[in-house]
Write a protein that holds these residues in place. Structure first.
Motif, mmCIF file in Angstrom:
data_model
loop_
_atom_site.group_PDB
_atom_site.id
_atom_site.type_symbol
_atom_site.label_atom_id
_atom_site.label_comp_id
_atom_site.label_asym_id
_atom_site.label_seq_id
_atom_site.Cartn_x
_atom_site.Cartn_y
_atom_site.Cartn_z
ATOM 1 N N ASP A 94 -35.720 -26.276 -49.127
ATOM 2 C CA ASP A 94 -36.950 -25.146 -49.448
ATOM 3 C C ASP A 94 -37.894 -25.431 -48.057
ATOM 4 O OD1 ASP A 94 -34.496 -24.588 -51.187
ATOM 5 O OD2 ASP A 94 -35.944 -25.657 -53.163
ATOM 6 N N SER A 187 -36.727 -16.792 -50.464
ATOM 7 C CA SER A 187 -35.886 -17.793 -50.824
ATOM 8 C C SER A 187 -34.918 -17.095 -51.903
ATOM 9 C CB SER A 187 -36.369 -19.646 -51.328
ATOM 10 O OG SER A 187 -37.228 -20.068 -50.303
ATOM 11 N N GLN A 188 -35.459 -16.704 -52.497
ATOM 12 C CA GLN A 188 -34.560 -15.951 -53.472
ATOM 13 C C GLN A 188 -34.121 -14.864 -52.667
ATOM 14 O OE1 GLN A 188 -36.366 -14.159 -56.468
ATOM 15 N NE2 GLN A 188 -34.714 -12.825 -57.119
ATOM 16 N N ARG A 191 -30.807 -16.789 -50.979
ATOM 17 C CA ARG A 191 -29.465 -17.317 -52.341
ATOM 18 C C ARG A 191 -28.758 -15.715 -53.027
ATOM 19 N NH1 ARG A 191 -34.606 -20.035 -54.433
ATOM 20 N NH2 ARG A 191 -35.099 -18.589 -56.236
ATOM 21 N N MET A 194 -26.187 -15.792 -50.164
ATOM 22 C CA MET A 194 -25.119 -16.177 -49.805
ATOM 23 C C MET A 194 -24.443 -16.187 -51.451
ATOM 24 S SD MET A 194 -27.437 -19.990 -49.566
ATOM 25 C CE MET A 194 -26.656 -21.299 -50.902
ATOM 26 N N ALA A 195 -24.702 -15.317 -52.524
ATOM 27 C CA ALA A 195 -24.001 -15.549 -53.910
ATOM 28 C C ALA A 195 -22.920 -14.533 -53.835
ATOM 29 C CB ALA A 195 -25.112 -14.968 -54.821
#
Lengths: 201, 201
Positions: A94, A187-188, A191, A194-195
């Motif tokens: 992170d 960062s979000q 994610r 990635m999802a």
DNA sequence: TCCCTTGTAGAAGGCAAAGTGTACATGTAG
DNA sequence: CTACATGTACACTTTGCCTTCTACAAGGGA
């Protein structure tokens, strides 16, 4: 005398000639060359452009660097070193994204030069390829815990580092608003990507 | 005769000289030039590279195109036209991403050439800028319903089209697995990025 | 003050690659 | 058949830009 005779015959007081020690001048040239190259890349940037940017003559560039290619490598090397210093070992945890934002903000021209231009230049991209290859490796390892091996894992491992860089450069272009928010949003977004990569469709 | 005398004096049967009509030959040159340019961009690709790729002589290139720049523009124009035909008006609805994937799969070299090389070449990026600017406009309008005006809206409007292109190119690089899944994953990823862009941090 | 280094100014060289010209061969339309 | 467009082969010129060279000016430490 620093005076200069102009086209119209008038003699005006010019800038007193600024003399710097070698190391300082070298850094100043590297700064100017970074700005100049960042505008249009290696080929489209002439030595005159760099000399103008540095407020020097072409001849001086050759007292500090053997060739245009040598100068460019020095520019890229310095940008790489700064980037690695600012981001540490780049473990993609992170802390990686805030570090990347700090690095980009500290040397925006170098950052853009590396990833927008040098990355596409056949003679020089090897320097950048080592960085992107390393990022892809790290991403690949991290994603392998969630995504089964196969083309989608490869796809995500290539895409996520590239996306992160795009996001950082877009942040530079948007005027570098609020680094903390930027890190959180990127960062979000990562994610989210990635999802999407490991969802079952 | 299509025969050819080699260095060692031997005369061997060469390929019969293939004669094509102007329009066909022109297309064939454009195909070859697209492949050649896609490898390394405009500057790093010599006319000899293109001639070799097309299995022709440099002289022939000049019978079809006035100059290297003219040839390059023709290559880019054709790639743009194909892209626009394949994607329609590009309204950024749910059909946009499948269309983009179809276009990329139909002409992968042209696609890569446009967005990996031409987009960074000062003399030619205007052609591509119109596309990216239009995409940014569309994205901006769509996002404006959810994200308040300001730097984060600009950031998202720049980033999302760029991300989509990166995702498509990464998909090409991964071997074009399952276009339907690819569209679903990219769409989901885009939604993830949008969510990150309009979240309150 | 002296002298070395840093600096300017601009001409000239050199090289790679673009662009041109010439001579000749051959498939195909008229 | 024959004329022309298409094609090869290759040498040549041009051009742009990196690179080198020469001549001179001036700051600053020993």
């Amino acid at each position: 005398m620093g005076d200069v005779e102009q086209d119209d015959g008038q003699v005006v007081a010019a800038q007193p000639i600024r003399r710097l020690r070698r190391a300082e001048r070298r850094e100043q040239i590297l700064d100017a060359a970074t700005r100049a190259f960042a505008r249009a890349g290696y080929n489209a940037t002439g030595l005159d452009d760099i000399a103008d940017e540095a407020e020097l003559t072409r001849a001086m560039l050759y007292r500090h660097f053997d060739s245009k290619a040598d100068l460019y490598r020095a520019v890229l090397d310095r940008a790489c070193v700064r980037l690695e210093e600012a981001t540490g070992a780049d473990d993609f945890d992170d802390s990686a994204i805030p570090a990347l934002l700090r690095a980009a903000a500290a040397d925006p021209d170098g950052f853009r030069l590396l990833f927008r231009h040098a990355a596409r230049e056949p003679d020089f991209r090897e320097l950048i390829d080592s960085i992107t290859a390393a990022s892809r490796e790290v991403a690949h390892r991290n994603l392998a815990r969630r995504i089964p091996a196969g083309p989608w894992l490869d796809w995500a491992a290539t895409l996520i580092p590239a996306f992160t860089l795009e996001a950082v450069i877009a942040w530079l272009d948007a005027g570098q608003p609020d680094p903390d928010q930027a890190a959180a949003r990127i960062s979000q977004a990562v994610r989210g990507v990635m999802a999407a990569a490991h969802a079952s469709h």
